[in-house]
Design an enzyme around this catalytic site. Structure first.
Site, PDB file in Angstrom:
ATOM      1  N   GLU A 346       0.852  -1.211   0.000  1.00  0.00           N
ATOM      2  CA  GLU A 346       0.000   0.000   0.000  1.00  0.00           C
ATOM      3  C   GLU A 346       0.879   1.250   0.000  1.00  0.00           C
ATOM      4  OE1 GLU A 346      -3.380  -0.019  -0.376  1.00  0.00           O
ATOM      5  OE2 GLU A 346      -2.931  -2.129  -0.677  1.00  0.00           O
ATOM      6  N   TRP A 349       1.883   2.240  -3.329  1.00  0.00           N
ATOM      7  CA  TRP A 349       0.899   3.025  -4.115  1.00  0.00           C
ATOM      8  C   TRP A 349       1.198   4.511  -4.001  1.00  0.00           C
ATOM      9  CZ3 TRP A 349      -2.577   1.902  -7.729  1.00  0.00           C
ATOM     10  CH2 TRP A 349      -3.103   0.610  -7.799  1.00  0.00           C
ATOM     11  N   TRP A 378     -21.412  14.057 -18.088  1.00  0.00           N
ATOM     12  CA  TRP A 378     -21.714  14.024 -16.648  1.00  0.00           C
ATOM     13  C   TRP A 378     -23.066  14.658 -16.379  1.00  0.00           C
ATOM     14  CZ3 TRP A 378     -18.429  10.774 -14.858  1.00  0.00           C
ATOM     15  CH2 TRP A 378     -17.114  10.759 -15.308  1.00  0.00           C
ATOM     16  N   ASN A 413      -9.995   3.418   3.482  1.00  0.00           N
ATOM     17  CA  ASN A 413      -9.708   3.319   2.044  1.00  0.00           C
ATOM     18  C   ASN A 413     -10.852   2.662   1.258  1.00  0.00           C
ATOM     19  OD1 ASN A 413      -7.986   3.401  -0.361  1.00  0.00           O
ATOM     20  ND2 ASN A 413      -7.975   1.184  -0.143  1.00  0.00           N
ATOM     21  N   TRP A 431     -15.989  13.298 -11.683  1.00  0.00           N
ATOM     22  CA  TRP A 431     -15.073  12.904 -10.607  1.00  0.00           C
ATOM     23  C   TRP A 431     -14.281  14.084 -10.053  1.00  0.00           C
ATOM     24  CZ3 TRP A 431      -9.869  13.723 -11.738  1.00  0.00           C
ATOM     25  CH2 TRP A 431      -9.544  13.878 -13.090  1.00  0.00           C
ATOM     26  N   TRP A 454      -9.115   9.021  -7.155  1.00  0.00           N
ATOM     27  CA  TRP A 454     -10.332   9.432  -7.887  1.00  0.00           C
ATOM     28  C   TRP A 454     -10.299   8.952  -9.327  1.00  0.00           C
ATOM     29  CZ3 TRP A 454     -15.058  10.855  -6.632  1.00  0.00           C
ATOM     30  CH2 TRP A 454     -15.292  11.195  -5.312  1.00  0.00           C
TER      31      TRP A 454
END
Ligand code: FAD
Length: 539
Positions: A346, A349, A378, A413, A431, A454
């Site tokens: 993690e 990341w 959207w 998370n 987003w 995102w």
């Protein structure tokens, strides 16, 4: 926009800078919002060594830039966290005769002039800082180099944020990875063959008592850290100060809590990670069971270190060093076989998204990483967006997550993934609006990780799989909150519900409890999202 990533330009400008700037009367370290610590800090370590070598005082500066906070949607919570960590650092350093000078500066485009003028006023010949990979910040630092050179000042910008510096983990074709798994394998090989990269940075303290003979520098001790930044007042500052204690010592204790103590079910929050909760039935420490427990939001199973890592109150190197000690291995094992290995993946990341940010600046300019999704249609629906923000969507797991972040500035998370995919795929809302809202409210708001998260959720980012990433929020809810305790904690209207009803309360129960009905029907919304992603620009 990515043709000429500014990171390369900055590194070149540093190389082309003044070679022997001479000694001067002080060495300056410019602290940034992501390196709020004195230990294990590369630029500070080098600045200290320079000051010690030259036998002159070390001075720290920090520039508060309200225009940058607007541009980056900085949350008042994170700004308050910054100010209180700075106050902590100022107090520590004063006892070592090192001043930390905090200055508020507007407009942001003249920050380079301001910093170079300060150095000239102090007759400083060396400036040290850790690199920030956000595009505006890189451009600012390039300008600092351009101004420093004719002023005879050596500008030293160094990598510090990641475990492996951007530009090192590359594909066979010399490109930055855009898919996480091969990146992570290469990253791990690199790190294991260069364990010196994670060694603690020394802090050779200069003999700074002489500073009291320099009246200009001596006066810096009297300059106070601002109590707040106008326009960014933190409304729940007392709660935040309790939930997220200040300073590197607190961060080290939170790391130790994760590595050595068992998860407590009552610590869902808003609660201080260091406060004692009720005994849990877990047999092992959080870190050791992380592999299986990390996706469960109904227990406090993860480290909660993100605010400290995002602000650099603790270094990622320290996290890895402590994890290695616990593993009892002389190399880093970041694989999904063990709890700790999964946790280290993690942390990888975090490096991955910083590498992507530094190579593809378009992601920090509001562009999708996958340009083909630039024109997805959207919905413009302020009522739905508001309901999402306030945790009133009628989907208990989404509402619990949104209320958690509203009350404590942090969200689990798995919940970030569920709430983000719900906004984008079920409500079909852009987003970028969700990304902005998270930055405004999170304690750990960080451009690289937030944008990465995102774009991952919106399937516009690296490694997209739109079809598979339309989460079913109901089955996600059962997996993330099997006991229902998380929903009951954050959505008190539903606290008396037991069993499967907690995940999908029947209509008549909702009406009775005054809980909203779902804003959209998931299956219809899913079909709409699939259609619109397949044919960007069309209904
Ligand atoms: P742990 O599970 O204990 O992980 C340890 C550390 O690894 C974290 O503190 C963090 O530094 C890093 N990390 C873990 N997962 C990720 C990840 N997916 N991406 C990048 N780093 C990771 N993280 C932020 O730090 N700031 C953000 O603004 C942010 N926004 C996010 C937005 C979305 C939509 C999503 C899906 C994820 C986001 N994340 C963000 C990543 C992740 O959710 C948090 O880092 C994590 O929940 C923090 O909790 P923890 O410290 O207990 O994590």
């Amino acid at each position: 926009v990515d043709v000429d990533p500014p990171l390369q330009k900055l590194l070149q400008a540093v190389k082309d800078g003044v070679k022997n700037p001479g000694k001067g009367e002080a060495v300056v370290y410019w602290m940034r919002m992501e390196d709020l610590r004195t230990c294990d800090n590369r630029a500070l370590s080098r600045a200290s060594a320079q000051a010690q070598k030259d036998g002159i005082p070390l001075v720290l500066i920090f520039t508060v830039s309200p225009q940058d906070y607007v541009a980056h949607d900085r949350s008042p919570r994170r700004i308050d966290f910054t100010l209180r960590n700075l106050a902590d650092i100022k107090a520590q350093l004063a006892s070592l005769h090192i001043p930390l000078y905090v200055t508020v500066h507007t407009p942001r485009r003249t920050i380079p002039e301001r910093v170079v003028a300060l150095l000239q006023g102090w007759k400083a010949r060396h400036l040290f800082a850790n690199i920030e990979y956000e595009v505006d910040e890189l451009r600012r630092d390039i300008k600092v180099c351009e101004l420093a050179k004719p002023a005879g000042i050596g500008a030293h910008f160094v990598h510090d944020r990641c475990l492996v510096d951007p530009g090192i983990v590359l594909t066979k074709n010399g490109r930055v990875y855009t898919v996480y798994s091969p990146f992570q394998r290469n990253w791990l090989d690199r790190l294991n063959s260069n364990l010196k990269w994670i060694e603690e940075e020394p802090l050779p303290l200069p003999n700074s008592e002489d500073i009291y003979f320099n009246t200009t520098l001596k006066a810096l001790f009297d300059v106070k850290i601002p109590d707040h930044v106008d326009g960014f007042e933190c409304k729940d500052r007392e709660t935040m100060r309790d939930v997220w204690p200040t300073g590197t010592e607190a961060a080290k204790q939170i790391l130790a809590r994760f590595l050595h103590t068992k998860a407590r079910s009552t610590q869902m929050g808003p609660s201080n990670p260091l406060s004692e909760g009720a005994e849990s039935s877990e047999k092992k420490a959080r870190a050791l069971v992380y592999k299986d427990s990390r996706d469960k939001a109904d227990k406090d199973t993860t480290s909660r270190l993100s605010p400290y890592l995002a602000a650099g109150v603790i270094s990622a190197r320290e996290c890895v060093r402590q994890a290695m000690k616990l593993q009892g291995l002389n190399k880093i094992q970041a694989t999904r076989d063990t709890g700790l290995g999964t946790w280290l993946m993690e942390i990888a990341w975090r490096d991955f998204y910083n590498h992507v940010l530094s190579a593809y600046p378009r992601v920090s300019m509001g562009r999708p990483f996958q340009e083909k999704y630039a024109n997805v249609k959207w919905e413009v629906n302020d009522e739905h967006f508001q309901a999402w923000k306030e945790g009133r969507t009628g989907l208990p797991i989404v509402d619990a997550g949104m209320r958690q972040v509203a009350t404590m500035g942090w969200m689990h998370n798995r919940l970030r993934m569920i709430t983000a995919t719900y906004l984008v795929k079920d409500l079909m809302i852009d987003w970028r609006l969700g990304e902005k809202y998270f930055m405004e409210i999170l304690m750990d708001g960080d451009l690289a990780s937030n944008n990465g998260g995102w774009q991952w959720s919106a399937s516009t980012g690296t490694d997209p799989q739109p079809y598979f990433r339309i989460f079913n929020p109901y089955s996600q809810s059962e997996k993330a909150d099997p006991t229902g305790d998380y929903i009951r904690h954050f959505v008190p209207e539903l606290r008396d519900l037991r069993g499967p009803e907690i995940h999908k309360p029947p209509e008549k129960v909702c009406r009775k409890l005054g809980y909203p009905l779902p804003l959209v029907k998931h299956e219809e919304a899913r079909q709409r999202a699939l259609r619109r992603y397949k044919n960007p620009g069309e209904e």
